[in-house]
Design a protein around this motif. Structure first.
Motif, mmCIF file in Angstrom:
data_model
loop_
_atom_site.group_PDB
_atom_site.id
_atom_site.type_symbol
_atom_site.label_atom_id
_atom_site.label_comp_id
_atom_site.label_asym_id
_atom_site.label_seq_id
_atom_site.Cartn_x
_atom_site.Cartn_y
_atom_site.Cartn_z
ATOM 1 N N MET A 1 0.837 -1.185 0.000
ATOM 2 C CA MET A 1 0.000 0.000 0.000
ATOM 3 C C MET A 1 0.888 1.257 0.000
ATOM 4 O O MET A 1 1.982 1.249 0.549
ATOM 5 C CB MET A 1 -0.928 0.007 1.205
ATOM 6 N N VAL A 2 0.388 2.337 -0.607
ATOM 7 C CA VAL A 2 1.198 3.533 -0.819
ATOM 8 C C VAL A 2 0.552 4.732 -0.125
ATOM 9 O O VAL A 2 -0.645 4.993 -0.297
ATOM 10 C CB VAL A 2 1.353 3.826 -2.324
ATOM 11 N N SER A 3 1.346 5.440 0.652
ATOM 12 C CA SER A 3 0.850 6.646 1.320
ATOM 13 C C SER A 3 0.912 7.833 0.378
ATOM 14 O O SER A 3 1.572 7.798 -0.673
ATOM 15 C CB SER A 3 1.687 6.936 2.562
ATOM 16 N N ILE A 4 0.255 8.934 0.768
ATOM 17 C CA ILE A 4 0.266 10.142 -0.065
ATOM 18 C C ILE A 4 1.672 10.716 -0.171
ATOM 19 O O ILE A 4 2.070 11.233 -1.217
ATOM 20 C CB ILE A 4 -0.738 11.187 0.480
ATOM 21 N N GLY A 5 2.463 10.604 0.894
ATOM 22 C CA GLY A 5 3.831 11.101 0.844
ATOM 23 C C GLY A 5 4.684 10.324 -0.137
ATOM 24 O O GLY A 5 5.451 10.907 -0.908
ATOM 25 N N ALA A 6 4.540 9.005 -0.108
ATOM 26 C CA ALA A 6 5.306 8.170 -1.031
ATOM 27 C C ALA A 6 4.879 8.428 -2.467
ATOM 28 O O ALA A 6 5.706 8.468 -3.393
ATOM 29 C CB ALA A 6 5.126 6.696 -0.668
ATOM 30 N N LEU A 7 3.562 8.602 -2.667
ATOM 31 C CA LEU A 7 3.069 8.888 -4.024
ATOM 32 C C LEU A 7 3.603 10.222 -4.523
ATOM 33 O O LEU A 7 3.968 10.359 -5.700
ATOM 34 C CB LEU A 7 1.540 8.907 -4.012
ATOM 35 N N ALA A 8 3.666 11.223 -3.658
ATOM 36 C CA ALA A 8 4.193 12.530 -4.047
ATOM 37 C C ALA A 8 5.657 12.418 -4.473
ATOM 38 O O ALA A 8 6.078 13.024 -5.461
ATOM 39 C CB ALA A 8 4.048 13.510 -2.890
ATOM 40 N N ARG A 9 6.419 11.647 -3.738
ATOM 41 C CA ARG A 9 7.833 11.470 -4.103
ATOM 42 C C ARG A 9 7.958 10.756 -5.444
ATOM 43 O O ARG A 9 8.800 11.110 -6.276
ATOM 44 C CB ARG A 9 8.557 10.685 -3.007
ATOM 45 N N LEU A 10 7.126 9.768 -5.675
ATOM 46 C CA LEU A 10 7.169 9.033 -6.940
ATOM 47 C C LEU A 10 6.876 9.952 -8.128
ATOM 48 O O LEU A 10 7.535 9.873 -9.170
ATOM 49 C CB LEU A 10 6.148 7.894 -6.905
ATOM 50 N N ALA A 11 5.881 10.813 -7.966
ATOM 51 C CA ALA A 11 5.459 11.697 -9.058
ATOM 52 C C ALA A 11 6.242 13.010 -9.088
ATOM 53 O O ALA A 11 5.957 13.871 -9.921
ATOM 54 C CB ALA A 11 3.967 11.987 -8.932
ATOM 55 N N ARG A 12 7.196 13.155 -8.176
ATOM 56 C CA ARG A 12 7.999 14.388 -8.089
ATOM 57 C C ARG A 12 7.101 15.617 -7.937
ATOM 58 O O ARG A 12 7.235 16.603 -8.649
ATOM 59 C CB ARG A 12 8.927 14.517 -9.299
ATOM 60 N N THR A 13 6.188 15.523 -7.003
ATOM 61 C CA THR A 13 5.301 16.640 -6.700
ATOM 62 C C THR A 13 5.160 16.732 -5.188
ATOM 63 O O THR A 13 5.989 16.207 -4.458
ATOM 64 C CB THR A 13 3.935 16.470 -7.401
ATOM 65 N N THR A 14 4.129 17.424 -4.722
ATOM 66 C CA THR A 14 3.946 17.597 -3.281
ATOM 67 C C THR A 14 2.607 17.015 -2.848
ATOM 68 O O THR A 14 1.676 16.857 -3.665
ATOM 69 C CB THR A 14 3.973 19.091 -2.908
ATOM 70 N N THR A 15 2.502 16.726 -1.561
ATOM 71 C CA THR A 15 1.228 16.230 -1.047
ATOM 72 C C THR A 15 0.145 17.295 -1.175
ATOM 73 O O THR A 15 -1.025 16.975 -1.380
ATOM 74 C CB THR A 15 1.377 15.818 0.434
ATOM 75 N N ARG A 16 0.538 18.548 -1.071
ATOM 76 C CA ARG A 16 -0.432 19.634 -1.230
ATOM 77 C C ARG A 16 -1.021 19.625 -2.628
ATOM 78 O O ARG A 16 -2.226 19.829 -2.816
ATOM 79 C CB ARG A 16 0.238 20.970 -0.932
ATOM 80 N N THR A 17 -0.164 19.396 -3.642
ATOM 81 C CA THR A 17 -0.646 19.342 -5.024
ATOM 82 C C THR A 17 -1.613 18.177 -5.210
ATOM 83 O O THR A 17 -2.661 18.311 -5.859
ATOM 84 C CB THR A 17 0.540 19.214 -5.994
ATOM 85 N N ILE A 18 -1.281 17.036 -4.652
ATOM 86 C CA ILE A 18 -2.160 15.870 -4.774
ATOM 87 C C ILE A 18 -3.506 16.157 -4.130
ATOM 88 O O ILE A 18 -4.571 15.841 -4.683
ATOM 89 C CB ILE A 18 -1.502 14.628 -4.142
ATOM 90 N N ARG A 19 -3.502 16.783 -2.965
ATOM 91 C CA ARG A 19 -4.763 17.112 -2.297
ATOM 92 C C ARG A 19 -5.584 18.100 -3.153
ATOM 93 O O ARG A 19 -6.821 18.029 -3.178
ATOM 94 C CB ARG A 19 -4.482 17.698 -0.919
ATOM 95 N N HIS A 20 -4.885 19.019 -3.825
ATOM 96 C CA HIS A 20 -5.598 19.952 -4.710
ATOM 97 C C HIS A 20 -6.244 19.187 -5.865
ATOM 98 O O HIS A 20 -7.402 19.473 -6.227
ATOM 99 C CB HIS A 20 -4.634 21.005 -5.244
ATOM 100 N N TYR A 21 -5.532 18.231 -6.438
ATOM 101 C CA TYR A 21 -6.108 17.423 -7.512
ATOM 102 C C TYR A 21 -7.351 16.687 -7.025
ATOM 103 O O TYR A 21 -8.334 16.551 -7.760
ATOM 104 C CB TYR A 21 -5.083 16.422 -8.036
#
Length: 254
Positions: free
Chosen positions: A1-21
């Protein structure tokens, strides 16, 4: 399972950006763990990577959402249409950039780094034809030519430039204008009621139609702003002189 932090690192973005999406519906909310944390899978990660790729190309978020809508069936068609539109937009931007670079190259190749080539060429012709022209006169000519070029449009200014060069090609005419210009410059220190103002205006009325035939009045594409700006640069006596001359010569009419 993947956390939001790990996903952000994978996509070279930030957790804030993911939450905005998530907030704008671009990235669906994943399932949650028992502790309430988001839990992402491979599909979530691939979706995010697609979003980041399209955003990186310059697509606005609404267009990214439209491009990815209906995956997997309608997705490729939507993405293709969006990218084709983006490519057309980038082509226009590239053409605009090329035009600006040509203008920069033109400016950098000259001593005068601010005026257009046509105005700079006219000023060079004026300096060659009347080497004794006063700096104030040259500065005023430059200002007026730039205003006419901008306000009147390329076609009208081309006609003005042709008449300007025809005048400069005749040494006798240049001498007559130079003599009048000296008297006009002297009005900078005169009062509007000085008799010399009317005398110099009468000379301008006589010179104007003879030396500058053709279209008269302010430039056709101008609302009068350019002409008023030119008049505002004159001293009160000089402005009065031009206004008096305009009564018999429409070219000088405010």
């Amino acid at each position: 399972m993947v956390s939001i932090g790990a996903l952000a690192r994978l996509a070279r973005t930030t957790t804030r950006t993911i939450r905005h999406y998530h907030s704008v519906g671009l990235l669906p909310e994943p399932r949650r763990r028992a502790n309430g944390y988001r839990d992402y899978d491979a599909h979530d990660a691939a979706r995010l990577l697609r979003v980041r790729r399209l955003v990186g190309l310059g697509l606005p978020l609404p267009e990214v959402a439209a491009a990815l809508a209906g995956e997997p069936g309608a997705g490729p068609t939507g993405v293709r249409d969006a990218l084709l539109a983006l490519d057309a937009d980038l082509t226009q931007q590239a053409a605009a950039i090329d035009a600006r670079r040509r203008q920069l190259a033109d400016l950098l190749a000259r001593e005068d780094l601010t005026t257009s080539e046509q105005v700079a060429a006219l000023l060079r012709d004026l300096t060659a034809a009347a080497p004794g022209a006063a700096p104030d006169q040259l500065a005023r000519e430059r200002d007026l030519l730039e205003l006419l070029e901008t306000a009147g449009g390329a076609e009208q200014f081309s006609g003005i430039a042709d008449r300007y060069r025809a005048v400069l090609a005749d040494p006798t005419t240049v001498d007559r204008i130079s003599a009048w210009s000296e008297r006009f410059e002297a009005l900078a220190r005169a009062a509007p009621a000085d008799p010399a103002v009317a005398e110099v205006a009468a000379e301008l009325r006589a010179l104007g139609p003879e030396l500058f035939p053709g279209p008269t009045g302010p430039p056709v594409e101008d609302d009068g702003t350019a002409w008023e700006a030119f008049l505002a640069s004159l001293s009160p006596a000089q402005r009065r002189c031009v206004e008096l001359a305009g009564r018999g010569w429409p070219t000088c009419a405010p």
